[in-house]
Design a protein around this motif. Structure first.
Motif, mmCIF file in Angstrom:
data_model
loop_
_atom_site.group_PDB
_atom_site.id
_atom_site.type_symbol
_atom_site.label_atom_id
_atom_site.label_comp_id
_atom_site.label_asym_id
_atom_site.label_seq_id
_atom_site.Cartn_x
_atom_site.Cartn_y
_atom_site.Cartn_z
ATOM 1 N N VAL A 123 63.917 -9.907 61.844
ATOM 2 C CA VAL A 123 64.989 -10.148 62.810
ATOM 3 C C VAL A 123 66.228 -9.396 62.344
ATOM 4 O O VAL A 123 66.602 -9.472 61.161
ATOM 5 N N TYR A 124 66.826 -8.663 63.233
ATOM 6 C CA TYR A 124 68.027 -7.894 62.933
ATOM 7 C C TYR A 124 69.229 -8.514 63.646
ATOM 8 O O TYR A 124 69.164 -8.816 64.843
ATOM 9 N N PHE A 125 70.302 -8.700 62.896
ATOM 10 C CA PHE A 125 71.531 -9.262 63.458
ATOM 11 C C PHE A 125 72.660 -8.245 63.351
ATOM 12 O O PHE A 125 72.862 -7.642 62.290
ATOM 13 N N CYS A 126 73.395 -8.100 64.445
ATOM 14 C CA CYS A 126 74.641 -7.363 64.366
ATOM 15 C C CYS A 126 75.781 -8.362 64.203
ATOM 16 O O CYS A 126 75.620 -9.551 64.512
ATOM 17 N N ALA A 127 76.904 -7.903 63.732
ATOM 18 C CA ALA A 127 78.065 -8.778 63.573
ATOM 19 C C ALA A 127 79.331 -7.944 63.709
ATOM 20 O O ALA A 127 79.307 -6.719 63.568
ATOM 21 N N ALA A 128 80.421 -8.642 63.978
ATOM 22 C CA ALA A 128 81.714 -7.975 64.102
ATOM 23 C C ALA A 128 82.779 -8.848 63.485
ATOM 24 O O ALA A 128 82.688 -10.082 63.507
ATOM 25 N N SER A 129 83.797 -8.216 62.916
ATOM 26 C CA SER A 129 84.925 -8.988 62.417
ATOM 27 C C SER A 129 86.177 -8.124 62.394
ATOM 28 O O SER A 129 86.109 -6.895 62.374
ATOM 29 N N ARG A 130 87.300 -8.809 62.368
ATOM 30 C CA ARG A 130 88.556 -8.144 62.081
ATOM 31 C C ARG A 130 88.674 -8.036 60.573
ATOM 32 O O ARG A 130 87.987 -8.720 59.838
ATOM 33 N N GLY A 131 89.591 -7.205 60.122
ATOM 34 C CA GLY A 131 89.917 -7.183 58.716
ATOM 35 C C GLY A 131 90.780 -8.383 58.379
ATOM 36 O O GLY A 131 91.140 -9.166 59.259
ATOM 37 N N ARG A 132 91.116 -8.499 57.102
ATOM 38 C CA ARG A 132 91.901 -9.667 56.702
ATOM 39 C C ARG A 132 93.279 -9.646 57.353
ATOM 40 O O ARG A 132 93.798 -10.678 57.750
ATOM 41 N N GLY A 133 93.859 -8.478 57.452
ATOM 42 C CA GLY A 133 95.129 -8.364 58.162
ATOM 43 C C GLY A 133 96.079 -9.438 57.729
ATOM 44 O O GLY A 133 96.472 -9.523 56.581
ATOM 45 N N GLY A 134 96.413 -10.325 58.634
ATOM 46 C CA GLY A 134 97.298 -11.433 58.314
ATOM 47 C C GLY A 134 96.617 -12.473 57.470
ATOM 48 O O GLY A 134 97.237 -13.442 57.046
ATOM 49 N N GLY A 135 95.325 -12.308 57.226
ATOM 50 C CA GLY A 135 94.642 -13.199 56.295
ATOM 51 C C GLY A 135 93.930 -14.354 56.935
ATOM 52 O O GLY A 135 93.197 -15.076 56.274
ATOM 53 N N SER A 136 94.071 -14.550 58.212
ATOM 54 C CA SER A 136 93.530 -15.787 58.769
ATOM 55 C C SER A 136 92.278 -15.611 59.611
ATOM 56 O O SER A 136 91.594 -16.564 59.893
ATOM 57 N N ASN A 137 91.960 -14.391 59.990
ATOM 58 C CA ASN A 137 90.879 -14.255 60.953
ATOM 59 C C ASN A 137 89.673 -13.507 60.433
ATOM 60 O O ASN A 137 88.939 -12.927 61.210
ATOM 61 N N TYR A 138 89.482 -13.500 59.131
ATOM 62 C CA TYR A 138 88.342 -12.764 58.614
ATOM 63 C C TYR A 138 87.107 -13.637 58.670
ATOM 64 O O TYR A 138 86.913 -14.523 57.846
ATOM 65 N N LYS A 139 86.253 -13.422 59.668
ATOM 66 C CA LYS A 139 84.979 -14.100 59.730
ATOM 67 C C LYS A 139 84.028 -13.209 60.508
ATOM 68 O O LYS A 139 84.445 -12.409 61.344
ATOM 69 N N LEU A 140 82.750 -13.346 60.220
ATOM 70 C CA LEU A 140 81.744 -12.578 60.938
ATOM 71 C C LEU A 140 81.282 -13.360 62.154
ATOM 72 O O LEU A 140 80.928 -14.533 62.036
ATOM 73 N N THR A 141 81.300 -12.696 63.309
ATOM 74 C CA THR A 141 80.704 -13.252 64.507
ATOM 75 C C THR A 141 79.416 -12.492 64.757
ATOM 76 O O THR A 141 79.434 -11.258 64.871
ATOM 77 N N PHE A 142 78.303 -13.215 64.834
ATOM 78 C CA PHE A 142 76.994 -12.600 64.909
ATOM 79 C C PHE A 142 76.452 -12.556 66.324
ATOM 80 O O PHE A 142 76.722 -13.440 67.146
ATOM 81 N N GLY A 143 75.639 -11.527 66.597
ATOM 82 C CA GLY A 143 74.804 -11.539 67.776
ATOM 83 C C GLY A 143 73.653 -12.502 67.546
ATOM 84 O O GLY A 143 73.445 -12.989 66.438
ATOM 85 N N LYS A 144 72.877 -12.763 68.597
ATOM 86 C CA LYS A 144 71.811 -13.752 68.522
ATOM 87 C C LYS A 144 70.545 -13.229 67.832
ATOM 88 O O LYS A 144 69.613 -13.993 67.586
ATOM 89 N N GLY A 145 70.512 -11.947 67.538
ATOM 90 C CA GLY A 145 69.381 -11.411 66.801
ATOM 91 C C GLY A 145 68.346 -10.722 67.673
ATOM 92 O O GLY A 145 68.193 -11.027 68.853
#
Lengths: 115, 116
Positions: B87-109
């Motif tokens: 199973v292959y998953f893609c993901a997207a995230s912002r950089g740390r930037g202001g420090g609060s929004n760094y998380k990976l949001t994944f596709g369903k696979g």
């Protein structure tokens, strides 16, 4: 370097109980993120800890909580378990420093079954 | 928040053929796009990632392309082998930037099956 480790690997609990899962990051990594993986919802972000502080949080109820220790090890707790909490819980570690974009490395996961 | 759509959900190819998996994202501020491979019963393993300052990245039989204008990115696997089945998953995230929004949001696979 040793990879991310998680304990226990498997757990069976009943509804209403609580559970604590543990994650040890790669040596030198200070950020630990937790994810829930289910067939229906895929991989969903729970929260991130850095320097013993929760830095980021997903959209999960307050029954899901965590903490991080001074050695960067992290625990996740789920109270009042529900059937829908059955899932694979993955933690991922990263350096957690000032770099904008970091690679996250996953542990093997803890498979939780709630009966 | 960020939303990542991944297609197809299943893909079956013959050994030696190419496989392409596509993802779209909604947050125009996302600038990091990793791909993970998860074999049955194993942990997700990073196979390739791309930052928003490049349009394409290659690593042997694997390549990823990014179109920031259209907000989509794709994984290309050439000369597929049975051991690519996973199973292959893609993901997207912002950089740390202001420090609060760094998380990976994944596709369903995407369940990729490579038939010998």
């Amino acid at each position: 370097k040793a990879g991310v480790t998680q304990t226990p690997r498997y757990l069976i609990k009943t509804r209403g109980q609580q559970v604590t899962l543990s994650c040890s990051p790669i040596s030198g990594h200070r950020s630990v993120s937790w994810y829930q993986q289910t067939p229906g919802q895929g991989l969903q972000f729970l929260f991130e800890y850095f320097s013993e502080t929760q830095r980021n949080k997903g959209n999960f109820p307050g029954r899901f909580s965590g903490r991080q220790f001074s050695n960067s090890r992290s625990e996740m707790n789920v109270s009042t378990l529900e059937l829908g909490d059955s899932a694979l819980y993955l933690c991922a570690s990263s350096l957690g420093g000032p770099l904008e974009l970091e690679t996250q490395y996953f542990g093997p996961g803890t498979r939780l079954l709630v009966l | 928040g960020e939303n990542v759509e991944q297609h197809p959900s299943t893909l079956s190819v013959q050994e030696g053929d190419s496989a392409v998996i596509k993802c779209t994202y909604s947050d125009s501020a996302s600038n990091y796009f990793p791909w993970y491979k998860q074999e049955l019963g194993k942990r997700p393993q990073l196979i390739i990632d791309i930052r928003s300052n490049v349009g394409e990245k290659k690593d042997q039989r694997i390549a990823v392309t990014l179109n920031k204008t259209a907000k989509h990115f794709s994984l290309h696997i050439t000369e597929t082998q049975p051991e690519d089945s996973a199973v292959y998953f893609c993901a997207a995230s912002r950089g740390r930037g202001g420090g609060s929004n760094y998380k990976l949001t994944f596709g369903k696979g995407t369940l990729l099956t490579v038939n010998p």
